[in-house]
Design an enzyme around this catalytic site. Sequence first.
Site, PDB file in Angstrom:
ATOM      1  N   ARG A 141       0.916  -1.386  -0.037  1.00  0.00           N
ATOM      2  CA  ARG A 141       0.006  -0.033   0.046  1.00  0.00           C
ATOM      3  C   ARG A 141       0.921   1.291   0.081  1.00  0.00           C
ATOM      4  NH1 ARG A 141      -4.908  -2.247   1.949  1.00  0.00           N
ATOM      5  NH2 ARG A 141      -6.544  -0.851   2.126  1.00  0.00           N
ATOM      6  N   ARG A 150     -21.760  -1.918   2.124  1.00  0.00           N
ATOM      7  CA  ARG A 150     -21.059  -2.940   3.021  1.00  0.00           C
ATOM      8  C   ARG A 150     -21.118  -2.684   4.307  1.00  0.00           C
ATOM      9  NH1 ARG A 150     -14.881  -4.403   1.360  1.00  0.00           N
ATOM     10  NH2 ARG A 150     -14.407  -2.692   2.444  1.00  0.00           N
ATOM     11  N   ARG A 160     -17.814  -4.187   9.510  1.00  0.00           N
ATOM     12  CA  ARG A 160     -16.407  -3.524   9.415  1.00  0.00           C
ATOM     13  C   ARG A 160     -16.728  -2.030   9.857  1.00  0.00           C
ATOM     14  NH1 ARG A 160     -12.644  -4.334   4.509  1.00  0.00           N
ATOM     15  NH2 ARG A 160     -12.095  -2.437   5.375  1.00  0.00           N
ATOM     16  N   ARG A 166     -10.063   6.975   4.087  1.00  0.00           N
ATOM     17  CA  ARG A 166      -9.387   5.786   3.170  1.00  0.00           C
ATOM     18  C   ARG A 166      -8.878   5.953   1.836  1.00  0.00           C
ATOM     19  NH1 ARG A 166     -13.621   2.120   4.839  1.00  0.00           N
ATOM     20  NH2 ARG A 166     -12.537   0.422   3.300  1.00  0.00           N
TER      21      ARG A 166
HETATM   22  P1  ADP Z   1     -10.127  -1.476   1.905  1.00  0.00           P
HETATM   23  O1  ADP Z   1      -9.300  -1.843   0.830  1.00  0.00           O
HETATM   24  O2  ADP Z   1     -11.638  -2.022   1.850  1.00  0.00           O
HETATM   25  O3  ADP Z   1      -9.781  -0.390   2.605  1.00  0.00           O
HETATM   26  P2  ADP Z   1      -8.596  -3.439   3.715  1.00  0.00           P
HETATM   27  O4  ADP Z   1      -9.536  -4.567   4.264  1.00  0.00           O
HETATM   28  O5  ADP Z   1      -7.555  -3.806   2.628  1.00  0.00           O
HETATM   29  O6  ADP Z   1      -9.729  -2.655   3.230  1.00  0.00           O
HETATM   30  O7  ADP Z   1      -7.898  -2.716   4.696  1.00  0.00           O
HETATM   31  C1  ADP Z   1      -8.596  -2.122   5.821  1.00  0.00           C
HETATM   32  C2  ADP Z   1      -7.637  -1.217   6.619  1.00  0.00           C
HETATM   33  O8  ADP Z   1      -6.516  -1.858   7.320  1.00  0.00           O
HETATM   34  C3  ADP Z   1      -6.833   0.033   5.917  1.00  0.00           C
HETATM   35  O9  ADP Z   1      -7.668   1.366   5.903  1.00  0.00           O
HETATM   36  C4  ADP Z   1      -5.797   0.112   6.972  1.00  0.00           C
HETATM   37  O10 ADP Z   1      -5.889   0.836   7.950  1.00  0.00           O
HETATM   38  C5  ADP Z   1      -5.355  -1.132   7.056  1.00  0.00           C
HETATM   39  N1  ADP Z   1      -4.206  -1.967   6.226  1.00  0.00           N
HETATM   40  C6  ADP Z   1      -4.694  -2.738   5.517  1.00  0.00           C
HETATM   41  N2  ADP Z   1      -3.426  -3.051   4.596  1.00  0.00           N
HETATM   42  C7  ADP Z   1      -2.755  -2.322   4.989  1.00  0.00           C
HETATM   43  C8  ADP Z   1      -1.242  -1.998   4.548  1.00  0.00           C
HETATM   44  N3  ADP Z   1      -0.661  -2.954   3.629  1.00  0.00           N
HETATM   45  N4  ADP Z   1      -0.510  -0.973   5.014  1.00  0.00           N
HETATM   46  C9  ADP Z   1      -1.118  -0.140   5.952  1.00  0.00           C
HETATM   47  N5  ADP Z   1      -2.429  -0.391   6.485  1.00  0.00           N
HETATM   48  C10 ADP Z   1      -3.250  -1.297   6.047  1.00  0.00           C
END
Ligand code: ADP
Length: 193
Positions: free
Chosen positions: A89, A128, A134, A146
Amino acid sequence: MFNLILFGPPGSGKGTQSEKLTLKYGLKHLSTGDLLRSEIAGQTPLGLAVKNLMAEGKLVPDEIVIEMINSVLDNNPHVNGFLFDGFPRTTAQAEALDKLLVQKGTEIGLVLALQVSQQELIKRLLNRGRTSDRVDDVSEEVIAARISEYEKKTAAVAEHYKKYGKVEYVHGEGSIDEIFDLLCKEIDQKKVA
Ligand code: ADP
């Protein structure tokens, strides 16, 4: 080994498509969001450390997710490949992942980037939020946070992999099966090439 990154903003359908793709191609699904949520549910020290950041829609620190990925890679030495969902990310995470994969004698084969309009993303996430547990899908403010994290920090990950010619864009609006077919076409082209 064939390693795939499914890339796209929050709400672009990564989770849904990941499930179908892992089944079809026998890949190991690795979702950092799911891993972090299970740490929170288990009330582990890591879960407690990330809980508030996630609830606010902010990214958790790179070191935490990189360490998490490192141990999953170590614990799954015999898989066909990984499907990374929600990771990397940030550019730092992408560079760390590339290094870890090189150490294991493999690499990212393809980055599939789902493209969905902002309006559609917000609609899907709020929807969702009404049906899942969530916490980060409930308020429009957290959803906006986000999307903003995605634009500020995550969009650059596609640029990182574009340098190596590994990114293919896929239109992420339509039926689940239509989008799945488009993704499979890209994978099949890459795998036989
Ligand atoms: P979405 O893509 O629907 O926002 P995710 O389930 O991938 O949901 O992620 C939810 C939250 O988890 C993010 O908003 C962040 O806070 C955290 N998160 C997930 N993956 C990462 C990552 N690779 N680096 C930093 N934070 C992460």
